[in-house]
Design an enzyme around this catalytic site. Sequence first.
Site, PDB file in Angstrom:
ATOM      1  N   GLU A  66      -3.361   8.091  -4.581  1.00 19.51           N
ATOM      2  CA  GLU A  66      -3.682   7.540  -5.906  1.00 19.51           C
ATOM      3  C   GLU A  66      -4.972   8.162  -6.415  1.00 19.51           C
ATOM      4  OE1 GLU A  66      -3.597   3.261  -5.627  1.00 19.51           O
ATOM      5  OE2 GLU A  66      -1.608   3.281  -4.745  1.00 19.51           O
ATOM      6  N   ARG A  96       0.861  -1.178   0.000  1.00 21.10           N
ATOM      7  CA  ARG A  96       0.000   0.000   0.000  1.00 21.10           C
ATOM      8  C   ARG A  96       0.897   1.228   0.000  1.00 21.10           C
ATOM      9  NH1 ARG A  96      -3.470  -2.523  -1.669  1.00 21.10           N
ATOM     10  NH2 ARG A  96      -5.580  -2.879  -0.909  1.00 21.10           N
ATOM     11  N   HIS A 145      -0.928   0.792  -9.643  1.00 14.91           N
ATOM     12  CA  HIS A 145      -1.662  -0.131  -8.768  1.00 14.91           C
ATOM     13  C   HIS A 145      -2.285  -1.251  -9.622  1.00 14.91           C
ATOM     14  CE1 HIS A 145      -3.922  -0.505  -4.698  1.00 14.91           C
ATOM     15  NE2 HIS A 145      -3.744  -1.705  -5.250  1.00 14.91           N
TER      16      HIS A 145
HETATM   17  P1  NAI Z   1      -1.295 -11.323   4.300  1.00 16.33           P
HETATM   18  O1  NAI Z   1      -2.224 -10.887   5.362  1.00 16.33           O
HETATM   19  O2  NAI Z   1      -1.248 -12.751   3.895  1.00 16.33           O
HETATM   20  O3  NAI Z   1       0.214 -10.882   4.675  1.00 16.33           O
HETATM   21  C1  NAI Z   1       0.540  -9.668   5.276  1.00 16.33           C
HETATM   22  C2  NAI Z   1       1.646  -9.949   6.276  1.00 16.33           C
HETATM   23  O4  NAI Z   1       2.074  -8.699   6.817  1.00 16.33           O
HETATM   24  C3  NAI Z   1       1.162 -10.830   7.437  1.00 16.33           C
HETATM   25  O5  NAI Z   1       1.956 -11.995   7.525  1.00 16.33           O
HETATM   26  C4  NAI Z   1       1.312  -9.933   8.645  1.00 16.33           C
HETATM   27  O6  NAI Z   1       1.739 -10.640   9.794  1.00 16.33           O
HETATM   28  C5  NAI Z   1       2.391  -8.954   8.184  1.00 16.33           C
HETATM   29  N1  NAI Z   1       2.433  -7.738   8.979  1.00 16.33           N
HETATM   30  C6  NAI Z   1       1.380  -7.076   9.538  1.00 16.33           C
HETATM   31  N2  NAI Z   1       1.836  -6.023  10.244  1.00 16.33           N
HETATM   32  C7  NAI Z   1       3.186  -6.029  10.125  1.00 16.33           C
HETATM   33  C8  NAI Z   1       4.216  -5.202  10.633  1.00 16.33           C
HETATM   34  N3  NAI Z   1       3.942  -4.167  11.442  1.00 16.33           N
HETATM   35  N4  NAI Z   1       5.489  -5.470  10.295  1.00 16.33           N
HETATM   36  C9  NAI Z   1       5.792  -6.539   9.488  1.00 16.33           C
HETATM   37  N5  NAI Z   1       4.855  -7.381   9.004  1.00 16.33           N
HETATM   38  C10 NAI Z   1       3.565  -7.114   9.311  1.00 16.33           C
HETATM   39  O7  NAI Z   1      -1.612 -10.412   3.046  1.00 16.33           O
HETATM   40  P2  NAI Z   1      -1.116 -10.622   1.546  1.00 16.33           P
HETATM   41  O8  NAI Z   1      -2.136 -11.368   0.779  1.00 16.33           O
HETATM   42  O9  NAI Z   1       0.273 -11.101   1.547  1.00 16.33           O
HETATM   43  O10 NAI Z   1      -1.181  -9.099   1.033  1.00 16.33           O
HETATM   44  C11 NAI Z   1      -0.310  -8.116   1.596  1.00 16.33           C
HETATM   45  C12 NAI Z   1      -0.759  -6.736   1.173  1.00 16.33           C
HETATM   46  O11 NAI Z   1      -0.538  -6.560  -0.219  1.00 16.33           O
HETATM   47  C13 NAI Z   1      -2.271  -6.495   1.341  1.00 16.33           C
HETATM   48  O12 NAI Z   1      -2.610  -6.114   2.662  1.00 16.33           O
HETATM   49  C14 NAI Z   1      -2.528  -5.379   0.360  1.00 16.33           C
HETATM   50  O13 NAI Z   1      -2.448  -4.144   1.017  1.00 16.33           O
HETATM   51  C15 NAI Z   1      -1.400  -5.528  -0.663  1.00 16.33           C
HETATM   52  N6  NAI Z   1      -1.930  -5.886  -1.979  1.00 16.33           N
HETATM   53  C16 NAI Z   1      -1.613  -5.088  -3.037  1.00 16.33           C
HETATM   54  C17 NAI Z   1      -2.092  -5.378  -4.300  1.00 16.33           C
HETATM   55  C18 NAI Z   1      -1.705  -4.549  -5.480  1.00 16.33           C
HETATM   56  O14 NAI Z   1      -2.394  -4.615  -6.514  1.00 16.33           O
HETATM   57  N7  NAI Z   1      -0.635  -3.784  -5.423  1.00 16.33           N
HETATM   58  C19 NAI Z   1      -3.012  -6.509  -4.510  1.00 16.33           C
HETATM   59  C20 NAI Z   1      -3.218  -7.332  -3.352  1.00 16.33           C
HETATM   60  C21 NAI Z   1      -2.706  -7.003  -2.122  1.00 16.33           C
END
Ligand code: NAI
Length: 336
Positions: free
Chosen positions: A267, A238, A285
């Site tokens: 954005e 993000r 994005h």
């Molecule tokens: P997920 O929930 O599987 O993984 C996120 C990880 O971040 C978790 O393991 C969590 O423990 C960790 N985390 C949370 N707070 C943290 C902190 N303070 N320090 C370090 N790690 C921390 O989510 P996933 O599927 O891997 O997606 C991650 C992010 O990618 C989403 O939340 C979304 O914002 C972003 N995203 C972006 C897209 C794009 O088109 N650019 C599309 C899909 C997701």
Amino acid sequence: MAIEKPLVLITDYLEEADIENPVLESCAEIKILNTHIDTDIDPFASKVKGILVFHDIKISARIIAKLDQCKGIVRCGVGYDNVDIKAAGEKGIAVCNVPDYGTEEVADHAIMLMLAIARRLIPCYDDIRSGGWQPNHVFGAPRLRGKTVGLIGCGRIGTAAALRFKALGLRVLFYDPFATPGLDKAIGMERCHSLEEMLPQCLFVSVHTPLTPKTKHIVNDATLALLPKGAYLVNTARGPCVSGDAVVRALESGQLAFAALDVVEKEPLDDERLRKHPKVLLTPHSAFYSVEGFIEMRRKGAEEVRRLVLDQPVVNLVNGHCLTNPRFKLPLSNLS
Ligand code: NAI
């Protein structure tokens, strides 16, 4: 007299409901708003039963307070930072996401961005397009094998990215205080317990956290200063996870060699320093997208709202921790 079907709103992004219709037509009436503004929900607020939200709109506490019959809001995507999940929980409304439609695409995109900046794709391409044929644009590119990449956040996408980085011969570190113990062993990577431990070892950094109060500007002047000089940064998570001001300063000082950003703080992009910077590579994005992934996202979002409307247990509830008097069936995992 015909019985009125429950109303499901699709707030933004879509102009048609070709994917949603077959899933919902037997149990709901769909209304497409195609808006960016939550006041456009107001005329339907008192009767809507379910809402499908894409990513151009914020669902605020103001509109949530008016959703008197709504059972749930489904964010068709992974990140749900555009929905006030606490206000929804206090109103008894489920907030669900679609967490698993685009894991591979975002990981692929992160690798593409990293390779593009490491291998100087854009300067070479621009030179050829303007009539040149100079290989010297690639001078300074590092060999990847044996270098270290650090992942900030290692959930679904971080793990998928780790597997891809490993295939390129990189040593993979990650910082994720909530990752399950042993993830490092399962994937063959190294766990760090702080950014202070991880970042000094990393020529490459890739961000994969959700946006939370803790991850806002997790990449900032201080964390960038921990990297070795001339590091490479990729953000597909993000925009606000990374301070745009800090990135510009780090590029100017040479602390960062290049940055590649699929997401930016505001954005559409409104920062001309990033738009024009020769060492910044931007995509709009778009990391989430593939033909198959987009269909999967829409179908799974529609299936979740169908479960809400039909009083079946939801699958991907994200506001279970702040719920009072839910108006919907809890997922099986919350019922033990
Ligand atoms: P997920 O929930 O599987 O993984 C996120 C990880 O971040 C978790 O393991 C969590 O423990 C960790 N985390 C949370 N707070 C943290 C902190 N303070 N320090 C370090 N790690 C921390 O989510 P996933 O599927 O891997 O997606 C991650 C992010 O990618 C989403 O939340 C979304 O914002 C972003 N995203 C972006 C897209 C794009 O088109 N650019 C599309 C899909 C997701």
